[in-house]
Design a protein around this motif. Structure first.
Motif, PDB file in Angstrom:
ATOM      1  N   ASP B  59     -32.463  17.522  -2.604  1.00 57.85           N
ATOM      2  CA  ASP B  59     -31.242  17.419  -3.407  1.00 57.85           C
ATOM      3  C   ASP B  59     -30.967  15.973  -3.805  1.00 57.85           C
ATOM      4  OD1 ASP B  59     -30.911  20.145  -3.111  1.00 57.85           O
ATOM      5  OD2 ASP B  59     -29.509  19.973  -1.445  1.00 57.85           O
ATOM      6  N   ASP B  60     -31.140  15.086  -2.837  1.00 54.17           N
ATOM      7  CA  ASP B  60     -30.890  13.671  -3.117  1.00 54.17           C
ATOM      8  C   ASP B  60     -31.903  13.125  -4.118  1.00 54.17           C
ATOM      9  OD1 ASP B  60     -29.479  11.173  -2.585  1.00 54.17           O
ATOM     10  OD2 ASP B  60     -31.375  10.530  -1.679  1.00 54.17           O
ATOM     11  N   ASP B  61     -33.145  13.579  -4.015  1.00 56.05           N
ATOM     12  CA  ASP B  61     -34.168  13.123  -4.973  1.00 56.05           C
ATOM     13  C   ASP B  61     -33.759  13.476  -6.409  1.00 56.05           C
ATOM     14  OD1 ASP B  61     -35.628  12.221  -2.856  1.00 56.05           O
ATOM     15  OD2 ASP B  61     -37.084  13.859  -2.866  1.00 56.05           O
ATOM     16  N   PHE B  62     -33.284  14.688  -6.596  1.00 56.10           N
ATOM     17  CA  PHE B  62     -32.859  15.077  -7.943  1.00 56.10           C
ATOM     18  C   PHE B  62     -31.655  14.255  -8.399  1.00 56.10           C
ATOM     19  CE2 PHE B  62     -35.476  18.932  -7.444  1.00 56.10           C
ATOM     20  CZ  PHE B  62     -35.993  19.054  -8.728  1.00 56.10           C
ATOM     21  N   MET B  63     -30.711  14.034  -7.497  1.00 49.20           N
ATOM     22  CA  MET B  63     -29.535  13.234  -7.843  1.00 49.20           C
ATOM     23  C   MET B  63     -29.942  11.793  -8.172  1.00 49.20           C
ATOM     24  SD  MET B  63     -26.627  14.791  -8.013  1.00 49.20           S
ATOM     25  CE  MET B  63     -25.294  13.617  -7.639  1.00 49.20           C
ATOM     26  N   ALA B  64     -30.873  11.271  -7.380  1.00 52.94           N
ATOM     27  CA  ALA B  64     -31.287   9.875  -7.575  1.00 52.94           C
ATOM     28  C   ALA B  64     -31.931   9.686  -8.937  1.00 52.94           C
ATOM     29  CB  ALA B  64     -32.249   9.464  -6.458  1.00 52.94           C
ATOM     30  N   LYS B  65     -32.643  10.717  -9.402  1.00 57.89           N
ATOM     31  CA  LYS B  65     -33.361  10.596 -10.676  1.00 57.89           C
ATOM     32  C   LYS B  65     -32.531  11.025 -11.877  1.00 57.89           C
ATOM     33  CE  LYS B  65     -37.735  11.768  -8.490  1.00 57.89           C
ATOM     34  NZ  LYS B  65     -38.467  13.029  -8.274  1.00 57.89           N
ATOM     35  N   ALA B  66     -31.300  11.444 -11.636  1.00 57.90           N
ATOM     36  CA  ALA B  66     -30.503  12.018 -12.718  1.00 57.90           C
ATOM     37  C   ALA B  66     -30.313  11.057 -13.887  1.00 57.90           C
ATOM     38  CB  ALA B  66     -29.150  12.486 -12.176  1.00 57.90           C
ATOM     39  N   MET B  67     -30.270   9.780 -13.600  1.00 56.55           N
ATOM     40  CA  MET B  67     -30.030   8.793 -14.659  1.00 56.55           C
ATOM     41  C   MET B  67     -31.294   8.026 -15.048  1.00 56.55           C
ATOM     42  SD  MET B  67     -26.949   8.966 -15.856  1.00 56.55           S
ATOM     43  CE  MET B  67     -25.219   9.373 -15.468  1.00 56.55           C
ATOM     44  N   ASP B  68     -32.453   8.443 -14.519  1.00 57.38           N
ATOM     45  CA  ASP B  68     -33.716   7.768 -14.817  1.00 57.38           C
ATOM     46  C   ASP B  68     -34.025   7.770 -16.306  1.00 57.38           C
ATOM     47  OD1 ASP B  68     -34.341   7.040 -12.285  1.00 57.38           O
ATOM     48  OD2 ASP B  68     -36.230   8.149 -12.183  1.00 57.38           O
ATOM     49  N   ASN B  69     -34.258   6.608 -16.844  1.00 52.12           N
ATOM     50  CA  ASN B  69     -34.659   6.449 -18.248  1.00 52.12           C
ATOM     51  C   ASN B  69     -33.637   7.028 -19.228  1.00 52.12           C
ATOM     52  OD1 ASN B  69     -36.593   5.437 -20.134  1.00 52.12           O
ATOM     53  ND2 ASN B  69     -37.227   7.536 -20.562  1.00 52.12           N
ATOM     54  N   ILE B  70     -32.358   7.053 -18.819  1.00 46.89           N
ATOM     55  CA  ILE B  70     -31.308   7.559 -19.709  1.00 46.89           C
ATOM     56  C   ILE B  70     -30.656   6.372 -20.419  1.00 46.89           C
ATOM     57  CG2 ILE B  70     -29.092   8.767 -19.853  1.00 46.89           C
ATOM     58  CD1 ILE B  70     -31.514  10.562 -19.179  1.00 46.89           C
ATOM     59  N   GLY B  71     -30.685   6.402 -21.756  1.00 47.97           N
ATOM     60  CA  GLY B  71     -30.127   5.296 -22.530  1.00 47.97           C
ATOM     61  C   GLY B  71     -28.789   5.592 -23.163  1.00 47.97           C
ATOM     62  N   ALA B  72     -28.401   6.866 -23.165  1.00 45.52           N
ATOM     63  CA  ALA B  72     -27.098   7.252 -23.708  1.00 45.52           C
ATOM     64  C   ALA B  72     -26.742   8.631 -23.178  1.00 45.52           C
ATOM     65  CB  ALA B  72     -27.122   7.272 -25.236  1.00 45.52           C
ATOM     66  N   ASN B  73     -25.451   8.960 -23.230  1.00 45.14           N
ATOM     67  CA  ASN B  73     -24.991  10.261 -22.727  1.00 45.14           C
ATOM     68  C   ASN B  73     -24.177  11.000 -23.785  1.00 45.14           C
ATOM     69  OD1 ASN B  73     -25.389  10.552 -19.513  1.00 45.14           O
ATOM     70  ND2 ASN B  73     -25.155   8.396 -20.041  1.00 45.14           N
ATOM     71  N   ILE B  74     -24.214  12.319 -23.691  1.00 44.20           N
ATOM     72  CA  ILE B  74     -23.363  13.168 -24.534  1.00 44.20           C
ATOM     73  C   ILE B  74     -22.538  14.064 -23.609  1.00 44.20           C
ATOM     74  CG2 ILE B  74     -23.340  15.031 -26.247  1.00 44.20           C
ATOM     75  CD1 ILE B  74     -25.993  13.993 -27.324  1.00 44.20           C
ATOM     76  N   LEU B  75     -21.258  14.186 -23.912  1.00 44.32           N
ATOM     77  CA  LEU B  75     -20.381  15.051 -23.120  1.00 44.32           C
ATOM     78  C   LEU B  75     -19.582  15.958 -24.050  1.00 44.32           C
ATOM     79  CD1 LEU B  75     -18.627  12.559 -20.644  1.00 44.32           C
ATOM     80  CD2 LEU B  75     -20.680  13.938 -20.228  1.00 44.32           C
ATOM     81  N   GLY B  76     -19.238  17.112 -23.561  1.00 40.18           N
ATOM     82  CA  GLY B  76     -18.293  17.960 -24.262  1.00 40.18           C
ATOM     83  C   GLY B  76     -16.887  17.460 -24.014  1.00 40.18           C
ATOM     84  N   ARG B  77     -15.998  17.864 -24.861  1.00 37.57           N
ATOM     85  CA  ARG B  77     -14.645  17.381 -24.791  1.00 37.57           C
ATOM     86  C   ARG B  77     -13.948  17.796 -23.489  1.00 37.57           C
ATOM     87  NH1 ARG B  77      -9.732  17.865 -28.028  1.00 37.57           N
ATOM     88  NH2 ARG B  77      -8.274  16.720 -26.759  1.00 37.57           N
ATOM     89  N   ASN B  78     -14.229  19.041 -23.037  1.00 41.88           N
ATOM     90  CA  ASN B  78     -13.601  19.520 -21.800  1.00 41.88           C
ATOM     91  C   ASN B  78     -14.186  18.853 -20.570  1.00 41.88           C
ATOM     92  OD1 ASN B  78     -12.382  21.162 -23.616  1.00 41.88           O
ATOM     93  ND2 ASN B  78     -13.134  23.089 -22.764  1.00 41.88           N
ATOM     94  N   MET B  79     -15.396  18.320 -20.713  1.00 44.45           N
ATOM     95  CA  MET B  79     -15.975  17.589 -19.596  1.00 44.45           C
ATOM     96  C   MET B  79     -15.373  16.185 -19.537  1.00 44.45           C
ATOM     97  SD  MET B  79     -19.640  17.449 -18.097  1.00 44.45           S
ATOM     98  CE  MET B  79     -20.072  16.235 -16.843  1.00 44.45           C
TER      99      MET B  79
END
Lengths: 217, 217
Positions: B59-79
């Motif tokens: 679980d931690d491995d997946f969490m640790a990599k969640a932002m790997d190589n991410i240069g921008a984010n998109i969110l929905g309005r309710n999020m």
């Protein structure tokens, strides 16, 4: 205490237990049979259809125990066959050939009356048209102290779930996508209140999950 | 090739990504936060909120990599927040406090215009009101060659899925039941045609599943 149990009930990753378009050729709908791949490769399944070989391990263990201590079975009408509406004749005798894999009394829940149908190997199909509680009552009697297995399909499992009548529900979350079809968890708002997850075991491509009715104080 | 990815998107066992009743106190709806239990106990999550300790492992491995190589984010309005309809003022600045855990440009898809909002730590919220493709285009530019992460909620992920714009979708099937709420897989009939499961890993109580867009010949 006798229990009503569901075992080895497979779901696609997106929550469907069958694809649209059930027919004689496609009991799980068009392309839906893939959600049973995990089961069909096991040794227990091979044995059931009279073949050698097959895998052992977690999936096979669940398959092997699927009929443990089961004294009677309940099926929905669509799980018994693709015929809809009143029974035109007695020609349809289930998907399974002359010797179905139940070997117990089987109660088929339907809106339409039909005489009982005795098959080889100890299976007799009874057609119950006065509701799910009546079917369960009759099945508990027929099971003579053993448990009753509810085989499906999704519509019937959902009805028993909504009524809180299922004691244990073993679902198999597969790695297959169907996109559309029949959902198991739809209108089952009582699920969070009445049930809890008691086991999660993964076997590579599928995850076995067991839900049990919450104990009341 | 830049990718649009979804990572660590949690679902209840019955298919919901949030419970009904989202509010300031309940970003995941009433009782819905339990589907994030698996994440909240990891070391990576602890670190993210400035705490010591937490679990290591799958679980931690997946969490640790969640932002790997991410240069921008998109969110929905309710999020982004519980506010509905036009923005009355600029008071609401997201659930995350002055220093949100994105540290990139974040494109919030909304029907209602609002000026960009610069936060601490490198996060700037941009409010995009001309559709999901525009948001993606802007995010790809902002990501400068890196990938773009789509954070949720379910409504927005579903829209991108239906449009076939998501390259990789990592979902986490938890052992929690919600009974009702918002489904991720609803009206996503194209899923079976466009996506396939490429990884299934279980960590005890949850199963991590990665879907990828099928390769076209």
């Amino acid at each position: 205490m006798q229990k009503l149990v569901v075992r080895c009930f497979a779901l696609s990753l997106d929550g469907f237990s069958s694809a649209p378009g059930q027919s004689l050729e496609n009991p799980f709908g068009k392309g839906g049979l893939v959600i049973m791949d995990w089961a069909r490769q096991t040794r227990s399944f091979h044995k059931m259809i009279g073949q050698e070989g097959g895998s052992t391990g977690i999936d096979d263990d669940f398959m092997a125990k699927a009929m443990d201590n089961i004294g009677a079975n309940i099926l929905g009408r669509n799980m018994f066959g693709p015929v809809r509406g009143p029974w035109a004749d007695d020609d349809w005798k289930g998907w399974w050939g002359p010797n179905p894999p139940y070997h117990t009394q089987v109660f088929v829940v339907t809106h339409h009356a039909r005489s009982a149908l005795a098959m080889e190997g100890g299976t007799t199909f009874h057609f119950v048209n006065d509701g799910i509680e009546s079917a369960l009552q009759q099945a508990f009697v027929a099971a003579q102290g053993k448990d009753v297995r509810l085989g499906g399909g999704a519509t019937l499992v959902r009805q028993y779930l909504q009524a809180g009548l299922i004691d244990e529900l073993h679902i198999v979350i597969t790695d297959k996508l169907l996109g559309s079809g029949e959902r198991l968890f739809e209108g089952t708002d009582n699920l969070a209140r009445d049930y809890e997850c008691v086991e999660t075991v993964a076997s590579g491509t599928v995850t076995h999950v067991r839900l049990a009715k919450k104990k009341r104080d």
